[in-house]
Design an enzyme around this catalytic site. Structure first.
Site, PDB file in Angstrom:
ATOM      1  N   PRO A  51       0.794  -1.226   0.000  1.00 16.99           N
ATOM      2  CA  PRO A  51       0.000   0.000   0.000  1.00 16.99           C
ATOM      3  C   PRO A  51       0.828   1.279   0.000  1.00 16.99           C
ATOM      4  O   PRO A  51       0.414   2.299  -0.556  1.00 16.99           O
ATOM      5  CB  PRO A  51      -0.835  -0.124   1.281  1.00 16.99           C
ATOM      6  CG  PRO A  51      -0.968  -1.593   1.499  1.00 16.99           C
ATOM      7  CD  PRO A  51       0.336  -2.173   1.041  1.00 16.99           C
TER       8      PRO A  51
ATOM      9  N   SER B  21      -1.463  -9.389  -9.257  1.00 20.53           N
ATOM     10  CA  SER B  21      -2.132 -10.122 -10.334  1.00 20.53           C
ATOM     11  C   SER B  21      -2.341 -11.578  -9.936  1.00 20.53           C
ATOM     12  O   SER B  21      -1.475 -12.190  -9.298  1.00 20.53           O
ATOM     13  CB  SER B  21      -1.298 -10.056 -11.618  1.00 20.53           C
ATOM     14  OG  SER B  21      -1.182  -8.730 -12.076  1.00 20.53           O
TER      15      SER B  21
ATOM     16  N   ARG C 198     -15.103   3.741 -43.567  1.00 21.97           N
ATOM     17  CA  ARG C 198     -15.755   5.024 -43.305  1.00 21.97           C
ATOM     18  C   ARG C 198     -15.492   6.002 -44.447  1.00 21.97           C
ATOM     19  O   ARG C 198     -14.354   6.119 -44.926  1.00 21.97           O
ATOM     20  CB  ARG C 198     -15.221   5.591 -41.994  1.00 21.97           C
ATOM     21  CG  ARG C 198     -15.750   6.969 -41.628  1.00 21.97           C
ATOM     22  CD  ARG C 198     -17.197   6.936 -41.239  1.00 21.97           C
ATOM     23  NE  ARG C 198     -17.606   8.204 -40.613  1.00 21.97           N
ATOM     24  CZ  ARG C 198     -18.860   8.508 -40.349  1.00 21.97           C
ATOM     25  NH1 ARG C 198     -19.828   7.651 -40.621  1.00 21.97           N
ATOM     26  NH2 ARG C 198     -19.147   9.675 -39.780  1.00 21.97           N
TER      27      ARG C 198
ATOM     28  N   GLU D  20       5.519  -3.185 -13.765  1.00 22.09           N
ATOM     29  CA  GLU D  20       6.914  -3.657 -13.866  1.00 22.09           C
ATOM     30  C   GLU D  20       7.915  -2.505 -13.839  1.00 22.09           C
ATOM     31  O   GLU D  20       8.958  -2.567 -14.488  1.00 22.09           O
ATOM     32  CB  GLU D  20       7.118  -4.508 -15.128  1.00 22.09           C
ATOM     33  CG  GLU D  20       6.131  -5.640 -15.308  1.00 22.09           C
ATOM     34  CD  GLU D  20       6.274  -6.740 -14.275  1.00 22.09           C
ATOM     35  OE1 GLU D  20       7.201  -6.667 -13.446  1.00 22.09           O
ATOM     36  OE2 GLU D  20       5.447  -7.664 -14.273  1.00 22.09           O
TER      37      GLU D  20
END
Length: 383
Positions: free
Chosen positions: A126, A156, A268, A363
């Site tokens: 933290p 993770s 488009r 990282e």
């Protein structure tokens, strides 16, 4: 068969087919609902991805870092979150493979390679992230065991993982501080649990969690390498691989953004012609393509250096810095090319735009990468 078509080509072809068949049709729903992709994770285990860089004698695939980086790019091009599920796991495995005792390798690596025991790296807390020497999680010898107390943040695989390489302080007084850091393999159980899942802007599907250790007892044989005080070195060695992985993710996201922009620019029409015929769009497409290819070359250079067992913190840092910034720039430009549709959840570019910023933080922040690069430039070129 083409003589140049080797085992790595077969692996990459298998990954491509897996992504088209088993991942692409489900990404938008899983990402939107932030659902852990259990079925896809099971198929990744069957493919051997959780043992990608683990040596064959420990039941892994034994892939080179270069081939691994190419896999990560492909996976991230389809859904970046999936690459995070096996990357953090493989950094943990790499720490055991490179720095563990032979007994530890034999015990843990086959389990990791099978994907039946998955996990990751538990570093961040933290109150500290980039400054890992400031961690407060402690491991104190008590009888025959170590007792761990502390909290880890943004981990993770924290909810669905089974085992983590946990960075702790085994000596709070020693200077320099990194000599008091050790790395333990800790399985979930008494004294170790995830306290909550952390909600995120992007990077959905993969769980990021807060982990809490309260009088968690760990046997001394789980101390990676068997000696206290080497954890910081073990982690830094693993982060070279991690940064190459994050860089490869950046290439994947940038390439996905380019693919979507190229496709949409031919669909488009404005002012009576397809928008790719407008010079403003051409300039953006050219920049996106150039930076994506340049990022890929930097990633491959770093991976090849890693495969030669060379020190590659500067090369990995350059790749990570450039590729992740490329992901942010390309995702933003893809959104602009799409106009209002780019802001819609009906198109994938808004997901790329939400996923990309994490890469500049994970990282080691890109600011830290710049410092590493500058220091290495001086160290390698003394006057």
């Amino acid at each position: 068969m083409n003589a140049d078509f080797n085992d790595d080509d077969l692996i990459l072809d298998t990954i491509d087919r897996f992504l088209v068949r088993d991942v692409e049709p489900h990404v938008m729903e899983l990402e939107r609902k932030d659902i852990w992709p259990e079925e896809i994770v099971g198929k990744m285990a069957e493919l051997g991805l959780f043992g990608a860089i683990i040596e064959e004698k420990y039941n892994g695939l034994g892939l080179s870092c270069l081939t691994y980086a190419k896999i990560v790019e492909r996976v991230s091009r389809t859904w970046m979150s999936l690459s995070g599920i096996f990357n953090s796991h493989l950094i943990m495995a790499s720490a055991v493979q490179r720095f563990g005792t032979e007994e530890q390798r034999k015990k843990w690596l086959p389990k990791f390679a099978s994907g039946k025991m998955r996990g990751g790296l538990a570093l961040t807390e933290p109150s500290c992230g980039t400054d890992l020497q400031a961690i407060q999680t402690r491991a104190v010898k008590n009888g025959n065991d170590y007792v761990i107390n502390g909290t880890k943040m943004w981990i993770s695989n924290g909810i669905h993982g089974h085992c983590f390489a946990v960075m702790v302080k085994t000596n709070m007084e020693i200077e320099p501080r990194h000599k008091g850091i050790s790395l333990f393999l800790v399985e979930k159980g008494d004294g170790f649990k995830p306290s909550r899942k952390l909600e995120k802007l992007g990077y959905k599907g993969i769980d990021s969690a807060e982990l809490v250790f309260e009088d968690c007892r760990v046997p001394p044989e789980n101390l990676i390498g068997g000696e206290e005080g080497h954890g910081f070195k073990h982690v830094m060695g693993g982060l070279e691989l991690g940064r190459i992985n994050v860089a490869a993710r950046g290439v994947g996201v940038s390439q996905a953004a380019l693919d979507e922009a190229v496709k949409y620019s031919q669909q488009r029409k404005t002012f009576g012609k397809q928008i790719h015929q407008h010079q403003a769009i051409q300039l953006m497409l050219a920049d996106m393509a150039t930076r994506t290819d340049a990022a890929r070359l930097l990633v491959h250079r770093a991976a090849e250096s890693f495969d030669r067992n060379e020190r590659c913190d500067m090369e990995a840092g350059m790749a990570k810095l450039f590729a992740t910034e490329a992901a942010i720039s390309s995702s933003l430009e893809a959104m602009r090319i799409h106009g209002g549709y780019g802001y819609s959840t009906e198109f994938p570019v808004e997901r790329l735009y939400r996923d990309a910023p994490l890469l500049t933080i994970g990282e080691g922040t890109n600011e830290l990468q710049r410092i590493i690069i500058a220091k290495q430039l001086i160290d390698r070129n003394p006057v």
